[in-house]
Scaffold this motif. Structure first.
Motif, PDB file in Angstrom:
ATOM      1  N   GLY A 248       0.785  -1.228   0.000  1.00  0.00           N
ATOM      2  CA  GLY A 248       0.000   0.000   0.000  1.00  0.00           C
ATOM      3  C   GLY A 248       0.814   1.275   0.000  1.00  0.00           C
ATOM      4  N   GLU A 249       2.113   1.184   0.195  1.00  0.00           N
ATOM      5  CA  GLU A 249       2.978   2.368   0.223  1.00  0.00           C
ATOM      6  C   GLU A 249       3.065   2.971  -1.174  1.00  0.00           C
ATOM      7  OE1 GLU A 249       5.046   5.403   1.038  1.00  0.00           O
ATOM      8  OE2 GLU A 249       4.630   4.051   2.720  1.00  0.00           O
ATOM      9  N   THR A 250       2.907   4.273  -1.287  1.00  0.00           N
ATOM     10  CA  THR A 250       2.926   4.932  -2.597  1.00  0.00           C
ATOM     11  C   THR A 250       4.175   5.753  -2.850  1.00  0.00           C
ATOM     12  OG1 THR A 250       1.756   6.868  -1.722  1.00  0.00           O
ATOM     13  CG2 THR A 250       0.416   5.068  -2.664  1.00  0.00           C
ATOM     14  N   GLU A 251       4.980   5.986  -1.835  1.00  0.00           N
ATOM     15  CA  GLU A 251       6.151   6.855  -1.963  1.00  0.00           C
ATOM     16  C   GLU A 251       7.098   6.407  -3.075  1.00  0.00           C
ATOM     17  OE1 GLU A 251       8.490  10.099  -1.277  1.00  0.00           O
ATOM     18  OE2 GLU A 251       6.544   9.678  -0.384  1.00  0.00           O
ATOM     19  N   LEU A 252       7.254   5.108  -3.262  1.00  0.00           N
ATOM     20  CA  LEU A 252       8.218   4.593  -4.234  1.00  0.00           C
ATOM     21  C   LEU A 252       7.597   4.247  -5.591  1.00  0.00           C
ATOM     22  CD1 LEU A 252      10.141   2.227  -1.801  1.00  0.00           C
ATOM     23  CD2 LEU A 252      10.760   4.560  -2.472  1.00  0.00           C
ATOM     24  N   LEU A 253       6.338   4.563  -5.797  1.00  0.00           N
ATOM     25  CA  LEU A 253       5.658   4.148  -7.026  1.00  0.00           C
ATOM     26  C   LEU A 253       5.656   5.262  -8.065  1.00  0.00           C
ATOM     27  CD1 LEU A 253       2.639   2.107  -5.630  1.00  0.00           C
ATOM     28  CD2 LEU A 253       4.834   1.279  -6.477  1.00  0.00           C
ATOM     29  N   ASP A 254       6.773   5.443  -8.726  1.00  0.00           N
ATOM     30  CA  ASP A 254       6.821   6.374  -9.847  1.00  0.00           C
ATOM     31  C   ASP A 254       6.453   5.607 -11.118  1.00  0.00           C
ATOM     32  OD1 ASP A 254       9.072   4.844 -10.437  1.00  0.00           O
ATOM     33  OD2 ASP A 254      10.495   6.443 -10.000  1.00  0.00           O
ATOM     34  N   ALA A 255       6.470   6.284 -12.254  1.00  0.00           N
ATOM     35  CA  ALA A 255       6.050   5.652 -13.517  1.00  0.00           C
ATOM     36  C   ALA A 255       6.909   4.429 -13.848  1.00  0.00           C
ATOM     37  CB  ALA A 255       6.108   6.669 -14.657  1.00  0.00           C
ATOM     38  N   ARG A 256       8.212   4.513 -13.622  1.00  0.00           N
ATOM     39  CA  ARG A 256       9.082   3.372 -13.929  1.00  0.00           C
ATOM     40  C   ARG A 256       8.753   2.180 -13.029  1.00  0.00           C
ATOM     41  NH1 ARG A 256      15.021   2.669 -15.735  1.00  0.00           N
ATOM     42  NH2 ARG A 256      15.326   0.510 -15.157  1.00  0.00           N
ATOM     43  N   ALA A 257       8.562   2.435 -11.754  1.00  0.00           N
ATOM     44  CA  ALA A 257       8.239   1.349 -10.820  1.00  0.00           C
ATOM     45  C   ALA A 257       6.918   0.699 -11.205  1.00  0.00           C
ATOM     46  CB  ALA A 257       8.193   1.867  -9.391  1.00  0.00           C
ATOM     47  N   LEU A 258       5.929   1.484 -11.594  1.00  0.00           N
ATOM     48  CA  LEU A 258       4.639   0.917 -11.998  1.00  0.00           C
ATOM     49  C   LEU A 258       4.774   0.082 -13.268  1.00  0.00           C
ATOM     50  CD1 LEU A 258       2.334   3.953 -11.234  1.00  0.00           C
ATOM     51  CD2 LEU A 258       2.425   1.783  -9.994  1.00  0.00           C
ATOM     52  N   ARG A 259       5.566   0.571 -14.216  1.00  0.00           N
ATOM     53  CA  ARG A 259       5.817  -0.181 -15.457  1.00  0.00           C
ATOM     54  C   ARG A 259       6.539  -1.496 -15.146  1.00  0.00           C
ATOM     55  NH1 ARG A 259       8.353   3.696 -18.104  1.00  0.00           N
ATOM     56  NH2 ARG A 259      10.424   2.931 -17.581  1.00  0.00           N
ATOM     57  N   ASP A 260       7.547  -1.428 -14.266  1.00  0.00           N
ATOM     58  CA  ASP A 260       8.275  -2.628 -13.884  1.00  0.00           C
ATOM     59  C   ASP A 260       7.357  -3.617 -13.170  1.00  0.00           C
ATOM     60  OD1 ASP A 260      10.654  -1.766 -14.988  1.00  0.00           O
ATOM     61  OD2 ASP A 260      11.502  -1.069 -13.082  1.00  0.00           O
ATOM     62  N   ARG A 261       6.527  -3.142 -12.267  1.00  0.00           N
ATOM     63  CA  ARG A 261       5.613  -4.028 -11.539  1.00  0.00           C
ATOM     64  C   ARG A 261       4.684  -4.756 -12.509  1.00  0.00           C
ATOM     65  NH1 ARG A 261       5.132  -3.147  -5.988  1.00  0.00           N
ATOM     66  NH2 ARG A 261       2.945  -3.758  -6.022  1.00  0.00           N
ATOM     67  N   ALA A 262       4.160  -4.051 -13.493  1.00  0.00           N
ATOM     68  CA  ALA A 262       3.272  -4.688 -14.470  1.00  0.00           C
ATOM     69  C   ALA A 262       4.022  -5.758 -15.258  1.00  0.00           C
ATOM     70  CB  ALA A 262       2.677  -3.642 -15.418  1.00  0.00           C
ATOM     71  N   ALA A 263       5.243  -5.464 -15.685  1.00  0.00           N
ATOM     72  CA  ALA A 263       6.030  -6.439 -16.453  1.00  0.00           C
ATOM     73  C   ALA A 263       6.380  -7.650 -15.595  1.00  0.00           C
ATOM     74  CB  ALA A 263       7.297  -5.776 -16.992  1.00  0.00           C
ATOM     75  N   ILE A 264       6.733  -7.420 -14.342  1.00  0.00           N
ATOM     76  CA  ILE A 264       7.077  -8.509 -13.425  1.00  0.00           C
ATOM     77  C   ILE A 264       5.875  -9.407 -13.199  1.00  0.00           C
ATOM     78  CG2 ILE A 264       7.641  -8.977 -11.000  1.00  0.00           C
ATOM     79  CD1 ILE A 264       9.458  -6.373 -11.225  1.00  0.00           C
ATOM     80  N   GLN A 265       4.719  -8.823 -12.958  1.00  0.00           N
ATOM     81  CA  GLN A 265       3.505  -9.627 -12.762  1.00  0.00           C
ATOM     82  C   GLN A 265       3.189 -10.441 -14.011  1.00  0.00           C
ATOM     83  OE1 GLN A 265       0.525  -6.870 -11.390  1.00  0.00           O
ATOM     84  NE2 GLN A 265       1.386  -6.815  -9.338  1.00  0.00           N
ATOM     85  N   ASP A 266       3.371  -9.851 -15.187  1.00  0.00           N
ATOM     86  CA  ASP A 266       3.138 -10.584 -16.436  1.00  0.00           C
ATOM     87  C   ASP A 266       4.047 -11.805 -16.547  1.00  0.00           C
ATOM     88  OD1 ASP A 266       1.160  -8.849 -17.239  1.00  0.00           O
ATOM     89  OD2 ASP A 266       2.370  -7.840 -18.779  1.00  0.00           O
ATOM     90  N   VAL A 267       5.306 -11.668 -16.176  1.00  0.00           N
ATOM     91  CA  VAL A 267       6.249 -12.788 -16.261  1.00  0.00           C
ATOM     92  C   VAL A 267       5.822 -13.910 -15.320  1.00  0.00           C
ATOM     93  CG1 VAL A 267       8.629 -13.526 -15.755  1.00  0.00           C
ATOM     94  CG2 VAL A 267       8.211 -11.428 -17.048  1.00  0.00           C
ATOM     95  N   VAL A 268       5.489 -13.572 -14.076  1.00  0.00           N
ATOM     96  CA  VAL A 268       5.118 -14.582 -13.094  1.00  0.00           C
ATOM     97  C   VAL A 268       3.854 -15.330 -13.532  1.00  0.00           C
ATOM     98  CG1 VAL A 268       4.405 -14.949 -10.694  1.00  0.00           C
ATOM     99  CG2 VAL A 268       6.293 -13.393 -11.206  1.00  0.00           C
ATOM    100  N   VAL A 269       2.860 -14.613 -14.008  1.00  0.00           N
ATOM    101  CA  VAL A 269       1.617 -15.251 -14.455  1.00  0.00           C
ATOM    102  C   VAL A 269       1.838 -16.036 -15.751  1.00  0.00           C
ATOM    103  CG1 VAL A 269      -0.720 -14.790 -15.301  1.00  0.00           C
ATOM    104  CG2 VAL A 269       0.126 -13.600 -13.262  1.00  0.00           C
ATOM    105  N   ALA A 270       2.583 -15.468 -16.691  1.00  0.00           N
ATOM    106  CA  ALA A 270       2.811 -16.130 -17.983  1.00  0.00           C
ATOM    107  C   ALA A 270       3.524 -17.465 -17.814  1.00  0.00           C
ATOM    108  CB  ALA A 270       3.610 -15.227 -18.916  1.00  0.00           C
ATOM    109  N   ALA A 271       4.378 -17.593 -16.809  1.00  0.00           N
ATOM    110  CA  ALA A 271       5.108 -18.851 -16.610  1.00  0.00           C
ATOM    111  C   ALA A 271       4.135 -20.018 -16.441  1.00  0.00           C
ATOM    112  CB  ALA A 271       6.044 -18.740 -15.409  1.00  0.00           C
TER     113      ALA A 271
END
Length: 176
Positions: free
Chosen positions: A10-33
């Protein structure tokens, strides 16, 4: 990653555009496996792992090694299990990866904790629960892509959600 890298949910301090893009890509990799494994698409699945990847199962299914190293070994293990399930047992697996929590995220490394439920669709039309477990993944950014560098599958009991706190913890952070 160190204990101080823990991302509080729930922390938002570290969620800039790059972090959000990385999080989406990371979630895609984990689910796609899981989706690629279910489809038997081992060529594409292989691209989700780093060249030095490690796959660990705790405990492994009977007759299956507890640790596989290199994407080639990992894919051979997956292929064997997939073919055995289909041809010998008469079941097609469905991996559902849920409750993904990115517990640490740096510029080139990430840690993800998730739940995996494996169901089976049998050739006689029956449907059943095959396995429940947790994935603990370490991913690494390679160029513009995130890949799994280390996956541990915990089948017996959930592992601790937070990493063990080191002796030199940051005294300014609240303890869990």
């Amino acid at each position: 990653m160190s204990r101080s890298d823990w991302l509080d949910p729930g922390e938002t301090e570290l969620l800039d555009a790059r972090a959000l893009r990385d999080r989406a890509a990371i979630q895609d990799v984990v689910v796609a496996a899981g989706l690629l494994l279910d489809a038997g698409d081992f060529d594409t699945l292989r691209t989700l792992y780093t060249a030095d990847a490690i796959f660990q199962m705790d405990p492994p299914p009977e007759g299956y090694p507890s640790v596989l190293t290199t994407p080639e070994q990992i894919m051979m293990g997956f292929s064997y299990q997939w073919n055995h399930a289909r041809d010998e047992v008469g079941v097609m697996f469905r991996h559902v990866t849920s409750n993904l929590l990115i517990t640490a995220l740096g510029p080139t490394t990430a840690e993800v904790y998730s739940i995996v439920t494996v169901t089976g669709l049998y050739t006689d039309g029956q449907f059943g629960l095959r396995r429940l477990g947790n994935y603990v993944d370490r991913l690494r950014r390679e160029g513009t892509r995130w890949r799994i560098a280390h996956r541990t599958v915990h089948m017996s009991a959930p592992p601790p959600l937070r990493p063990a706190q080191p002796a030199t913890a940051d005294p300014t952070r609240q303890a869990p």
